[in-house]
Enzyme design. Sequence first.
Site: not given
Length: 623
Positions: A327-328, A331, A337
């Site tokens: 997930h990071e 980013h 998101h």
Amino acid sequence: MKIFIIKIILVLFNYVLLSYSINQDLNILNVYDVRFAQTHVIPIEGKSWILNNKTYTLTIVGNRDSLLLVKFIDISITGTSSIKTVTTKTTKEEIKATILTNTYNVMVWNNDIVMGTRLLNDPNQLPPTESNGEQYSNEHHSIMIPKEWVKPGMKLQFFENSNSFIKSSKFIFPNVGQDYTLKMWTLPFYLFGANDTNTRPFNQTKNIDDSISAGLSQVYSCSNILSLNHPIQRVDWPYLVLGPRNGLPGMLITNSDQKKDGYAIMEGVLNILTGIRVAFGESTSSIQIYAPLLHLGANGKYADTYGGLGGSSRGTGDYRYSDTFVHEQGHAMGLPHAGEAFASGSYPYVNGSLLGSEWGFDINHYEFLSITLSNTSKNYKGCEKKNVKDTQNRCVKQSVMQSGAGDRSSNYLFSMFSDFEMSIIQNYFKNSIYYDEQIGKYKKWNETIGSYYEYKPITKDYGFYRLDDGIPIERDIDVYTIVFTYSLVGPEPLSQIYPLLKSKGNLIRQFDPTNKTEMKLITPNTGSIPWYCFNSGCDYTIRVTYDDDSIKHILLQQGKRQYWKPMGDFKLNFNDPTSSDSFLLGVINVKAIKTIKKVELLETLMAWNGISKNSKLLTFKLF
């Protein structure tokens, strides 16, 4: 009589033309719905979206093994068929379009060079769907295409092998884009007394193991993944200085329980990672960096991060390289998101879901991935209460970037991103500068010509952001990485020179404020690099003393000035302990040709005018 003869001739001529046209059509193998399956199963022309007046395009990634899918329609005068027919009328003949399950080949070309031929598998040999789910198709023929064949200039021609004569399709041109390696540094931070014994050993945290890398390669749109321990290897610090945050002053902490909120430590580490990327000459590259955090709480035991933080090519979080990590790093490659993006009109699928996204494909499992939850998913039970539903009232997966981690099937390490998110990742790589280690030169991608070209770094915007595109002037040399903090308002512990980090690294161009020739280059408005000090001034210098008492000065591209006023007023809140205006964090590399015995931070206001031997000492450390 002449008119009658002319009419007969015209009728016969039209009949001949029609017959010729029909016979010509009979010699052409008709194909449709040709797709490539990489992270997602997309049309060969790619897929595009227009959101908030911005166009996003997902293309086929070059140099990646791909599953080719295709349907065939055979047009014949006889209309013989073993499967359903679709009938159309002409003035002279009845033509039946028949979907057949004959045997077919595909020939793959790159421009005018034949790469090879493959026999297509029948539809009943199409790969299964995860967790024995609904079949993707019962009409597509398929075959794996080796990565070496997948490149710009690719073209396909299909051949039917079941007739007495060979029938071939017209050429089809897949939209193949950039090939690129997702290179990722990992740099574990062992903080507050954490070590290999009381947390996790370095050999488990220093790198992503092969099984995880293999899983990541299936969820990120890239040619391949190269995961390496950063040249610094690891950071072992007994304390961490946190800058002002959320209206609170900075603080020095010695255990994780002292942080004021859950993201304070992670934000501090991300800021250091930014400095490391700059110091190593990687600020304009696509190289990622992730820092697993291993820190101790007030009780002296390992304290979990319970989350992560990422963005701008950096990420940090726990050491597990699992859901938080993927997930990071999403980013880090520019993904927001998904739910928030949908609300703002910059994500196409409702509430951050995959409703409308193409199916996925995982070559390691050799399975299609549905956009709906399988019954082996951790989130399957009770999903009807929170997940978006499709037209058949099935629960649709959420994106990895919107609480979708638990939507994956039980035998998968990671859940799915949407196809749209892959277009953002592809765009992230398009604009980067790459170093070709084989030839020792830099390159960039030219989307128009579909290839890389040699790129010579230049200083843009008169040096406002960086020199030489942020690229190193020396590579793979011994360096010390100096990380420091300074608070203009105190208390004194907020001003620190961290323990030195020695590695085999890179060096970017720097200026010596004691060198008049170099200072002339960056003098505001008159030098050849006139905007170098325009961001916040050039008011600080690092002075390094080596063990032989030789000295090196490095001017920092940092100051206490207001934006665009290198000779003007100080920042408005430089005396406010709760404002970032009062805090300085810096990271530089210097050559490790000698042993460093002292590092000092000096105040050198408007350094292009020269600096005094008695410049104000702000903080120092002996080694």
